[in-house]
Design an enzyme around this catalytic site. Sequence first.
Site, PDB file in Angstrom:
ATOM      1  N   ASP A 141     107.368  47.509  42.609  1.00 58.35           N
ATOM      2  CA  ASP A 141     108.559  46.978  42.766  1.00 58.35           C
ATOM      3  C   ASP A 141     108.978  46.615  41.594  1.00 58.35           C
ATOM      4  OD1 ASP A 141     109.975  45.565  44.279  1.00 58.35           O
ATOM      5  OD2 ASP A 141     108.708  43.141  44.128  1.00 58.35           O
ATOM      6  N   GLU A 200     112.158  50.280  48.793  1.00 57.33           N
ATOM      7  CA  GLU A 200     110.885  49.140  48.431  1.00 57.33           C
ATOM      8  C   GLU A 200     109.608  49.554  48.609  1.00 57.33           C
ATOM      9  OE1 GLU A 200     110.615  45.898  47.664  1.00 57.33           O
ATOM     10  OE2 GLU A 200     113.180  46.098  46.603  1.00 57.33           O
TER      11      GLU A 200
END
Length: 412
Positions: A141, A200
């Site tokens: 992330d 993501e």
Amino acid sequence: MLAMRFIIRPPLVAALCAALLGPAAAEPDKALLDKAEAMKGPTLSLLKTLVDQDSGSTDEAGLSAVAAVVADELKELGAKVEAHRAAAPGKAENLVATVEGTGKARILLMAHMDTVFREGDAAKRPFRIENGRLYGPGVVDDKGGIALGISALKILNEIGFKDFASLTLLLNSSEEIGSPGSRALIEETAKAHDVALNLEPGRPADGLVTFRKGSGRAYVTVKGKSAHAGVAPESGRNAAAELAHQVLQLGGLGDKDKGTSFNFTVLKAGTASNIIPEDAEAIADVRVRTADEFDRVEKDLKEKSQEKAVPDSTVRVRLERNFPPMPKNDRTDALAEKAQAIYGELGRKLTLEGSGGAADSSIAAGAGVPAIDGLGIVGGEIHTPNEYGEEASVAPRLYLLTRLIMETAKAK
């Protein structure tokens, strides 16, 4: 009694199996799969470089260092790289890299360079691979998303695939703090594209995110009157007491059936134990599935807050809308189904999920562009020192992303 014999011939057996088991998954593109597997090493090498560089949301120097590495990689691919300086805390640059093609589809990839971690964390916990897992600050992330996106562009460049009008990679420098320095850029860039694919992290169940809640904050401020808590408390107006009343009554503004949550998370009041507090403030986290729920919460917030418990106190409220919802719809469903079919070529099942968390794909969706996310490396425990990525997911996820770009381009 007459015995009956049935002869089932091989073609009939095949037909019956197909009816019971459903259509067989297509075979993978062997040449492309080989490319993805060969690119795993360079992807991990780039990921190590990115992870070992601190890049918190307000770390301008760290973010600039990450941007420099990424820009060099993209320029080698012939991409046009533009830097857009943000006005947000840190004022780090956002990058927009574009590769021009010969087709019609305009495809946007999104990832972010900032992490939630502090300066020095990369030195304390550098990139490592242990028991099949990747570790380090922001490893999935979203450093993993950046590495995967660049590697997909490298594969497309190697095989000479240009069947798109434009393929753009937008790298945000402030996603973890709500994208204040990139929101307008994301909206403008998304509107110029047909689809947005957000890199993501892939979900721990090997999933994509097909819808997200919108996020916001509710602020409640109370003005009272200070007084000596022991000598003349009755002459004061206790802002803390009024705030407690507001927290209890406004905490019910959520609606579970509609997927709306309203949770107070920050409370502040008082300066000393012997003074009746004059000021108090609370902040609530607000999540909604639909934009009209923001309107409903805002209306109820204003009306309900007028019911006070402490006379002569003043209560002010406001709702701040951050990320819009990324709703589930036919266009995102079509993208997700295409991704599932591609992953099925590898004998893998791609799960589809929703999330209460917000991301830049929500901004793209709010601009009217079909978007899905969770296309990065599979991992978990994000935003913690134990954040990890699954090493075994790198090549399959790279195959998925590259094939999804190709199929989306061909469908235009």
